[in-house]
Design a protein around this motif. Structure first.
Motif, mmCIF file in Angstrom:
data_model
loop_
_atom_site.group_PDB
_atom_site.id
_atom_site.type_symbol
_atom_site.label_atom_id
_atom_site.label_comp_id
_atom_site.label_asym_id
_atom_site.label_seq_id
_atom_site.Cartn_x
_atom_site.Cartn_y
_atom_site.Cartn_z
ATOM 1 N N VAL A 39 0.843 -1.186 0.000
ATOM 2 C CA VAL A 39 0.000 0.000 0.000
ATOM 3 C C VAL A 39 0.884 1.244 0.000
ATOM 4 O O VAL A 39 2.089 1.172 0.279
ATOM 5 N N THR A 40 0.272 2.391 -0.321
ATOM 6 C CA THR A 40 0.981 3.660 -0.364
ATOM 7 C C THR A 40 0.360 4.611 0.647
ATOM 8 O O THR A 40 -0.778 5.049 0.472
ATOM 9 N N ILE A 41 1.087 4.891 1.704
ATOM 10 C CA ILE A 41 0.608 5.848 2.701
ATOM 11 C C ILE A 41 1.264 7.194 2.382
ATOM 12 O O ILE A 41 2.452 7.387 2.610
ATOM 13 N N HIS A 42 0.483 8.091 1.817
ATOM 14 C CA HIS A 42 1.019 9.387 1.396
ATOM 15 C C HIS A 42 1.343 10.270 2.603
ATOM 16 O O HIS A 42 2.268 11.081 2.544
ATOM 17 N N ASP A 43 0.571 10.125 3.660
ATOM 18 C CA ASP A 43 0.767 10.930 4.863
ATOM 19 C C ASP A 43 -0.070 10.316 5.978
ATOM 20 O O ASP A 43 -0.776 9.324 5.776
ATOM 21 N N LEU A 44 0.022 10.916 7.160
ATOM 22 C CA LEU A 44 -0.797 10.485 8.295
ATOM 23 C C LEU A 44 -1.713 11.625 8.745
ATOM 24 O O LEU A 44 -1.996 11.784 9.930
ATOM 25 N N ILE A 45 -2.187 12.404 7.781
ATOM 26 C CA ILE A 45 -3.049 13.547 8.098
ATOM 27 C C ILE A 45 -4.343 13.106 8.768
ATOM 28 O O ILE A 45 -4.905 13.835 9.591
ATOM 29 N N HIS A 46 -4.816 11.907 8.452
ATOM 30 C CA HIS A 46 -6.038 11.417 9.110
ATOM 31 C C HIS A 46 -5.892 11.343 10.626
ATOM 32 O O HIS A 46 -6.892 11.353 11.349
ATOM 33 N N LEU A 47 -4.662 11.280 11.109
ATOM 34 C CA LEU A 47 -4.433 11.194 12.550
ATOM 35 C C LEU A 47 -4.133 12.558 13.171
ATOM 36 O O LEU A 47 -3.906 12.651 14.378
ATOM 37 N N HIS A 48 -4.137 13.615 12.349
ATOM 38 C CA HIS A 48 -3.872 14.960 12.839
ATOM 39 C C HIS A 48 -5.073 15.479 13.630
ATOM 40 O O HIS A 48 -6.223 15.174 13.294
ATOM 41 N N PRO A 49 -4.843 16.250 14.703
ATOM 42 C CA PRO A 49 -5.955 16.737 15.535
ATOM 43 C C PRO A 49 -7.025 17.520 14.787
ATOM 44 O O PRO A 49 -8.166 17.601 15.249
ATOM 45 N N THR A 62 -8.402 16.758 11.949
ATOM 46 C CA THR A 62 -9.184 15.912 11.051
ATOM 47 C C THR A 62 -10.542 15.553 11.650
ATOM 48 O O THR A 62 -10.601 15.026 12.764
ATOM 49 N N PRO A 63 -11.636 15.824 10.936
ATOM 50 C CA PRO A 63 -12.956 15.379 11.411
ATOM 51 C C PRO A 63 -12.997 13.847 11.509
ATOM 52 O O PRO A 63 -12.365 13.159 10.724
ATOM 53 N N ARG A 64 -13.725 13.337 12.474
ATOM 54 C CA ARG A 64 -13.870 11.895 12.691
ATOM 55 C C ARG A 64 -12.494 11.234 12.890
ATOM 56 O O ARG A 64 -12.252 10.117 12.477
ATOM 57 N N ARG A 65 -11.593 11.958 13.522
ATOM 58 C CA ARG A 65 -10.235 11.447 13.728
ATOM 59 C C ARG A 65 -10.242 10.119 14.467
ATOM 60 O O ARG A 65 -9.434 9.229 14.169
ATOM 61 N N SER A 66 -11.145 9.951 15.432
ATOM 62 C CA SER A 66 -11.176 8.713 16.221
ATOM 63 C C SER A 66 -11.487 7.503 15.353
ATOM 64 O O SER A 66 -10.960 6.410 15.578
ATOM 65 N N VAL A 67 -12.323 7.700 14.324
ATOM 66 C CA VAL A 67 -12.655 6.596 13.415
ATOM 67 C C VAL A 67 -11.411 6.189 12.626
ATOM 68 O O VAL A 67 -11.098 4.995 12.499
ATOM 69 N N TYR A 68 -10.701 7.192 12.096
ATOM 70 C CA TYR A 68 -9.481 6.893 11.352
ATOM 71 C C TYR A 68 -8.417 6.269 12.254
ATOM 72 O O TYR A 68 -7.710 5.344 11.851
ATOM 73 N N ALA A 69 -8.300 6.793 13.475
ATOM 74 C CA ALA A 69 -7.290 6.269 14.395
ATOM 75 C C ALA A 69 -7.526 4.792 14.672
ATOM 76 O O ALA A 69 -6.577 3.993 14.709
ATOM 77 N N ALA A 70 -8.790 4.417 14.847
ATOM 78 C CA ALA A 70 -9.109 3.008 15.086
ATOM 79 C C ALA A 70 -8.765 2.150 13.870
ATOM 80 O O ALA A 70 -8.197 1.058 13.997
#
Length: 314
Positions: free
Chosen positions: A72-82, A84-92
Protein backbone atom coordinates in the motif's frame (compact mmCIF):
# COMPACT_ATOMS: atom_id res chain seq x y z
CA UNK A 1 0.12 -11.71 -10.73
CA UNK A 2 -0.20 -8.13 -9.50
CA UNK A 3 -3.71 -6.80 -8.97
CA UNK A 4 -3.68 -2.99 -8.87
CA UNK A 5 -6.42 -0.99 -7.21
CA UNK A 6 -7.41 1.45 -9.97
CA UNK A 7 -10.31 2.95 -8.01
CA UNK A 8 -8.12 5.79 -6.74
CA UNK A 9 -7.53 7.28 -10.21
CA UNK A 10 -8.67 10.90 -10.49
CA UNK A 11 -7.38 14.45 -10.90
CA UNK A 12 -6.35 15.55 -7.41
CA UNK A 13 -4.22 14.20 -4.58
CA UNK A 14 -3.99 10.42 -4.50
CA UNK A 15 -6.14 10.35 -7.62
CA UNK A 16 -3.53 12.27 -9.60
CA UNK A 17 -0.76 10.03 -8.24
CA UNK A 18 -2.66 6.88 -9.25
CA UNK A 19 -3.55 8.23 -12.70
CA UNK A 20 0.09 9.10 -13.44
CA UNK A 21 1.83 6.08 -11.90
CA UNK A 22 -0.35 3.13 -12.91
CA UNK A 23 0.01 3.54 -16.72
CA UNK A 24 3.79 3.92 -16.32
CA UNK A 25 4.42 0.74 -14.31
CA UNK A 26 6.89 -1.60 -16.01
CA UNK A 27 5.55 -4.69 -14.26
CA UNK A 28 2.58 -6.60 -15.59
CA UNK A 29 -0.61 -5.95 -13.69
CA UNK A 30 -4.36 -6.29 -13.95
CA UNK A 31 -7.08 -4.18 -12.39
CA UNK A 32 -8.38 -5.41 -9.06
CA UNK A 33 -12.06 -6.13 -9.65
CA UNK A 34 -13.77 -4.69 -6.61
CA UNK A 35 -16.46 -2.06 -6.14
CA UNK A 36 -17.00 0.77 -3.67
CA UNK A 37 -14.76 3.65 -2.72
CA UNK A 38 -11.28 2.76 -1.45
CA UNK A 39 -11.34 5.61 1.09
CA UNK A 40 -14.17 4.04 3.08
CA UNK A 41 -12.97 2.60 6.43
CA UNK A 42 -14.82 -0.69 5.78
CA UNK A 43 -13.15 -1.14 2.39
CA UNK A 44 -10.72 -3.68 3.88
CA UNK A 45 -13.59 -6.19 4.04
CA UNK A 46 -14.17 -6.18 0.26
CA UNK A 47 -11.36 -8.61 -0.57
CA UNK A 48 -11.24 -11.71 1.62
CA UNK A 49 -9.63 -14.07 -0.89
CA UNK A 50 -7.63 -13.65 -4.09
CA UNK A 51 -6.33 -15.98 -6.82
CA UNK A 52 -3.44 -18.18 -5.82
CA UNK A 53 -0.10 -16.46 -6.43
CA UNK A 54 -1.67 -12.99 -6.62
CA UNK A 55 -0.51 -9.87 -4.81
CA UNK A 56 -2.21 -6.50 -4.45
CA UNK A 57 -0.76 -3.03 -5.07
CA UNK A 58 -2.62 0.10 -4.03
CA UNK A 59 -1.52 3.65 -4.93
CA UNK A 60 -3.51 4.67 -1.84
CA UNK A 61 -3.61 3.74 1.83
CA UNK A 62 -6.20 0.97 1.62
CA UNK A 63 -5.52 -2.70 2.24
CA UNK A 64 -7.64 -5.81 2.62
CA UNK A 65 -8.32 -8.59 5.05
CA UNK A 66 -7.09 -11.16 2.53
CA UNK A 67 -3.89 -12.89 3.71
CA UNK A 68 -1.95 -12.31 0.51
CA UNK A 69 1.04 -10.03 -0.21
CA UNK A 70 -0.07 -6.40 -0.34
CA UNK A 71 1.84 -3.18 -0.95
CA UNK A 72 0.00 0.00 0.00
CA UNK A 73 0.98 3.66 -0.36
CA UNK A 74 0.61 5.85 2.70
CA UNK A 75 1.02 9.39 1.40
CA UNK A 76 0.77 10.93 4.86
CA UNK A 77 -0.80 10.49 8.29
CA UNK A 78 -3.05 13.55 8.10
CA UNK A 79 -6.04 11.42 9.11
CA UNK A 80 -4.43 11.19 12.55
CA UNK A 81 -3.87 14.96 12.84
CA UNK A 82 -5.95 16.74 15.53
CA UNK A 83 -7.70 18.91 12.89
CA UNK A 84 -9.18 15.91 11.05
CA UNK A 85 -12.96 15.38 11.41
CA UNK A 86 -13.87 11.90 12.69
CA UNK A 87 -10.24 11.45 13.73
CA UNK A 88 -11.18 8.71 16.22
CA UNK A 89 -12.66 6.60 13.41
CA UNK A 90 -9.48 6.89 11.35
CA UNK A 91 -7.29 6.27 14.40
CA UNK A 92 -9.11 3.01 15.09
CA UNK A 93 -8.80 1.92 11.46
CA UNK A 94 -5.12 2.78 11.23
CA UNK A 95 -4.36 0.97 14.50
CA UNK A 96 -6.40 -2.18 13.94
CA UNK A 97 -6.24 -2.63 10.15
CA UNK A 98 -3.57 -0.57 8.41
CA UNK A 99 -0.62 -0.87 10.80
CA UNK A 100 -1.00 -4.67 11.22
CA UNK A 101 -1.20 -5.02 7.41
CA UNK A 102 1.99 -2.98 6.92
CA UNK A 103 3.79 -4.92 9.63
CA UNK A 104 2.67 -8.24 8.17
CA UNK A 105 3.94 -7.31 4.70
CA UNK A 106 7.05 -5.53 6.04
CA UNK A 107 6.84 -2.96 3.27
CA UNK A 108 5.03 0.31 2.55
CA UNK A 109 5.42 3.02 -0.09
CA UNK A 110 5.28 6.76 0.53
CA UNK A 111 5.96 10.04 -1.29
CA UNK A 112 8.46 12.16 0.67
CA UNK A 113 11.28 11.93 3.18
CA UNK A 114 9.05 13.73 5.69
CA UNK A 115 6.30 11.11 5.35
CA UNK A 116 8.89 8.33 5.46
CA UNK A 117 10.16 9.50 8.84
CA UNK A 118 6.65 9.97 10.26
CA UNK A 119 5.53 6.54 9.02
CA UNK A 120 8.61 4.84 10.44
CA UNK A 121 7.79 6.31 13.84
CA UNK A 122 4.13 5.34 13.55
CA UNK A 123 4.66 1.76 12.36
CA UNK A 124 7.31 1.25 15.08
CA UNK A 125 8.73 -1.93 13.57
CA UNK A 126 12.32 -2.17 12.35
CA UNK A 127 11.39 -5.06 10.04
CA UNK A 128 9.20 -2.77 7.90
CA UNK A 129 10.88 -1.10 4.92
CA UNK A 130 9.42 2.33 4.12
CA UNK A 131 10.21 3.27 0.51
CA UNK A 132 10.00 6.89 -0.61
CA UNK A 133 9.01 6.62 -4.27
CA UNK A 134 8.51 10.38 -4.51
CA UNK A 135 6.06 12.30 -6.65
CA UNK A 136 6.06 13.69 -10.16
CA UNK A 137 5.29 16.85 -12.06
CA UNK A 138 3.43 17.40 -15.30
CA UNK A 139 5.56 18.75 -18.15
CA UNK A 140 3.37 21.88 -18.07
CA UNK A 141 5.03 23.06 -14.87
CA UNK A 142 8.18 24.78 -16.08
CA UNK A 143 9.64 28.24 -15.77
CA UNK A 144 9.14 29.26 -19.41
CA UNK A 145 5.65 29.71 -20.83
CA UNK A 146 2.58 31.96 -20.79
CA UNK A 147 1.65 33.67 -17.53
CA UNK A 148 -1.46 35.29 -16.11
CA UNK A 149 -1.10 39.06 -16.28
CA UNK A 150 -4.21 40.37 -14.51
CA UNK A 151 -2.56 42.54 -11.83
CA UNK A 152 -0.59 41.51 -8.73
CA UNK A 153 -2.02 38.43 -7.03
CA UNK A 154 -1.08 35.61 -4.70
CA UNK A 155 -2.13 32.07 -5.49
CA UNK A 156 -3.64 29.35 -3.30
CA UNK A 157 -4.20 25.82 -4.66
CA UNK A 158 -5.98 23.47 -2.29
CA UNK A 159 -9.20 23.02 -0.34
CA UNK A 160 -10.97 24.20 2.82
CA UNK A 161 -9.99 21.38 5.16
CA UNK A 162 -8.92 22.57 8.59
CA UNK A 163 -5.28 21.46 8.26
CA UNK A 164 -4.94 23.61 5.11
CA UNK A 165 -5.27 26.68 7.37
CA UNK A 166 -6.55 28.99 4.61
CA UNK A 167 -8.27 31.33 7.09
CA UNK A 168 -4.95 32.87 8.18
CA UNK A 169 -4.23 33.93 4.59
CA UNK A 170 -7.69 35.48 4.20
CA UNK A 171 -7.16 37.42 7.43
CA UNK A 172 -3.76 38.56 6.16
CA UNK A 173 -5.21 39.58 2.80
CA UNK A 174 -7.60 41.93 4.61
CA UNK A 175 -4.52 43.75 5.95
CA UNK A 176 -2.63 43.87 2.63
CA UNK A 177 -3.33 46.53 0.02
CA UNK A 178 -3.27 46.42 -3.76
CA UNK A 179 -3.33 42.68 -4.36
CA UNK A 180 -5.73 39.84 -4.92
CA UNK A 181 -5.82 36.17 -4.01
CA UNK A 182 -6.57 33.66 -6.75
CA UNK A 183 -7.93 30.43 -5.27
CA UNK A 184 -7.91 27.20 -7.28
CA UNK A 185 -10.45 24.92 -5.66
CA UNK A 186 -13.34 22.63 -6.63
CA UNK A 187 -15.55 24.02 -3.84
CA UNK A 188 -16.16 27.39 -5.45
CA UNK A 189 -19.17 28.30 -3.30
CA UNK A 190 -17.40 27.31 -0.11
CA UNK A 191 -14.36 29.43 -0.99
CA UNK A 192 -16.53 32.47 -1.76
CA UNK A 193 -18.43 32.08 1.52
CA UNK A 194 -15.19 31.80 3.49
CA UNK A 195 -13.76 34.90 1.80
CA UNK A 196 -16.95 36.83 2.57
CA UNK A 197 -16.65 35.92 6.26
CA UNK A 198 -13.34 37.80 6.37
CA UNK A 199 -14.53 40.72 4.25
CA UNK A 200 -12.31 40.02 1.24
CA UNK A 201 -14.76 38.42 -1.21
CA UNK A 202 -14.25 41.21 -3.76
CA UNK A 203 -10.51 40.52 -3.78
CA UNK A 204 -10.71 36.72 -4.07
CA UNK A 205 -11.00 35.12 -7.50
CA UNK A 206 -11.96 31.43 -7.40
CA UNK A 207 -11.05 29.15 -10.32
CA UNK A 208 -11.82 25.46 -10.83
CA UNK A 209 -11.55 22.80 -13.51
CA UNK A 210 -8.23 24.13 -14.82
CA UNK A 211 -5.94 22.29 -17.18
CA UNK A 212 -2.29 21.88 -16.19
CA UNK A 213 -1.33 24.54 -18.75
CA UNK A 214 -3.82 27.04 -17.31
CA UNK A 215 -2.66 26.31 -13.75
CA UNK A 216 0.98 26.70 -14.78
CA UNK A 217 0.18 30.11 -16.25
CA UNK A 218 -1.37 31.12 -12.93
CA UNK A 219 1.74 30.00 -11.04
CA UNK A 220 4.02 31.99 -13.37
CA UNK A 221 1.97 35.16 -13.03
CA UNK A 222 1.64 35.04 -9.23
CA UNK A 223 3.76 37.10 -6.86
CA UNK A 224 3.99 33.95 -4.74
CA UNK A 225 2.00 30.83 -3.92
CA UNK A 226 0.71 30.75 -0.34
CA UNK A 227 0.83 27.35 1.38
CA UNK A 228 -0.36 27.81 4.98
CA UNK A 229 -0.89 24.09 5.74
CA UNK A 230 -0.25 22.77 9.23
CA UNK A 231 0.74 19.35 7.90
CA UNK A 232 1.27 17.76 4.48
CA UNK A 233 2.60 14.46 3.23
CA UNK A 234 4.10 16.08 0.16
CA UNK A 235 2.48 19.29 -1.12
CA UNK A 236 2.33 18.99 -4.90
CA UNK A 237 1.26 22.64 -5.50
CA UNK A 238 4.46 23.79 -3.79
CA UNK A 239 6.61 21.72 -6.15
CA UNK A 240 4.56 22.89 -9.14
CA UNK A 241 4.90 26.54 -8.14
CA UNK A 242 8.67 26.39 -7.62
CA UNK A 243 9.08 24.52 -10.91
CA UNK A 244 7.32 27.47 -12.56
CA UNK A 245 9.77 29.90 -10.94
CA UNK A 246 7.35 31.22 -8.30
CA UNK A 247 8.30 31.14 -4.59
CA UNK A 248 6.12 29.63 -1.88
CA UNK A 249 5.17 31.33 1.41
CA UNK A 250 4.70 28.60 4.01
CA UNK A 251 4.76 27.81 7.72
CA UNK A 252 8.24 26.62 8.65
CA UNK A 253 6.81 23.83 10.83
CA UNK A 254 5.28 22.07 7.82
CA UNK A 255 8.27 19.83 7.16
CA UNK A 256 7.34 18.50 3.73
CA UNK A 257 6.98 22.02 2.28
CA UNK A 258 10.32 23.02 3.79
CA UNK A 259 11.73 19.85 2.18
CA UNK A 260 10.36 20.85 -1.22
CA UNK A 261 11.24 24.56 -1.11
CA UNK A 262 14.88 24.11 -0.08
CA UNK A 263 15.56 27.79 0.45
CA UNK A 264 13.45 28.99 -2.48
CA UNK A 265 10.49 29.94 -0.33
CA UNK A 266 9.53 32.40 2.42
CA UNK A 267 8.95 30.74 5.79
CA UNK A 268 6.56 31.94 8.49
CA UNK A 269 7.41 31.29 12.14
CA UNK A 270 3.82 31.18 13.46
CA UNK A 271 1.23 29.30 11.41
CA UNK A 272 -1.68 31.20 12.96
CA UNK A 273 -0.26 34.74 13.17
CA UNK A 274 -2.16 36.70 10.52
CA UNK A 275 -0.01 39.80 11.18
CA UNK A 276 3.14 37.87 10.31
CA UNK A 277 1.46 36.49 7.19
CA UNK A 278 0.36 40.02 6.22
CA UNK A 279 3.92 41.32 6.63
CA UNK A 280 5.23 38.47 4.46
CA UNK A 281 2.65 39.21 1.74
CA UNK A 282 3.50 42.92 1.78
CA UNK A 283 7.26 42.31 1.75
CA UNK A 284 7.00 39.85 -1.13
CA UNK A 285 4.73 42.24 -3.02
CA UNK A 286 7.20 45.12 -2.56
CA UNK A 287 10.26 43.10 -3.50
CA UNK A 288 9.06 40.38 -5.85
CA UNK A 289 11.69 37.63 -6.16
CA UNK A 290 13.11 36.94 -9.57
CA UNK A 291 12.18 33.62 -11.12
CA UNK A 292 14.99 31.10 -10.90
CA UNK A 293 15.58 27.79 -12.58
CA UNK A 294 14.53 24.88 -10.41
CA UNK A 295 16.31 21.57 -10.83
CA UNK A 296 13.20 19.40 -10.60
CA UNK A 297 13.75 16.06 -8.93
CA UNK A 298 10.12 15.14 -9.38
CA UNK A 299 9.27 12.90 -12.29
CA UNK A 300 6.31 10.55 -12.75
CA UNK A 301 8.56 8.24 -14.78
CA UNK A 302 11.06 8.10 -11.92
CA UNK A 303 8.33 7.47 -9.37
CA UNK A 304 6.78 4.70 -11.49
CA UNK A 305 10.21 3.11 -11.92
CA UNK A 306 10.77 3.08 -8.17
CA UNK A 307 7.31 1.62 -7.56
CA UNK A 308 7.89 -1.01 -10.28
CA UNK A 309 11.25 -1.99 -8.80
CA UNK A 310 9.74 -2.29 -5.34
CA UNK A 311 6.86 -4.45 -6.59
CA UNK A 312 9.25 -6.61 -8.59
CA UNK A 313 11.45 -7.18 -5.54
CA UNK A 314 8.40 -7.91 -3.39
Amino acid sequence: MILADTRWSGVHGIGRYASEVLPRLSVEWSALEVGGRPSQPQDFLRVRRAPRGASIYSPGYNGFIARIPQVVTIHDLIHLHPTTPRRSVYAAHYATVLRPLVRRNRLVLTVSETSKRVIEEWVNDDRVRVVNAGNGLSAAFRIHGPSEAAGPYFLYVGNLRAHKNLDVVLKALAQTDDCRLVVVMNDRDGAIRRAAEFGVAERVDVRSGLTDDALAALYRGAVATVFPSLVEGFGLPAAESIACGTPVIFWEGCESIAEISRGQGVSIADAHDDLEWARALSATLADRPQASEFAAEYSWDKTADLVSTTLRER
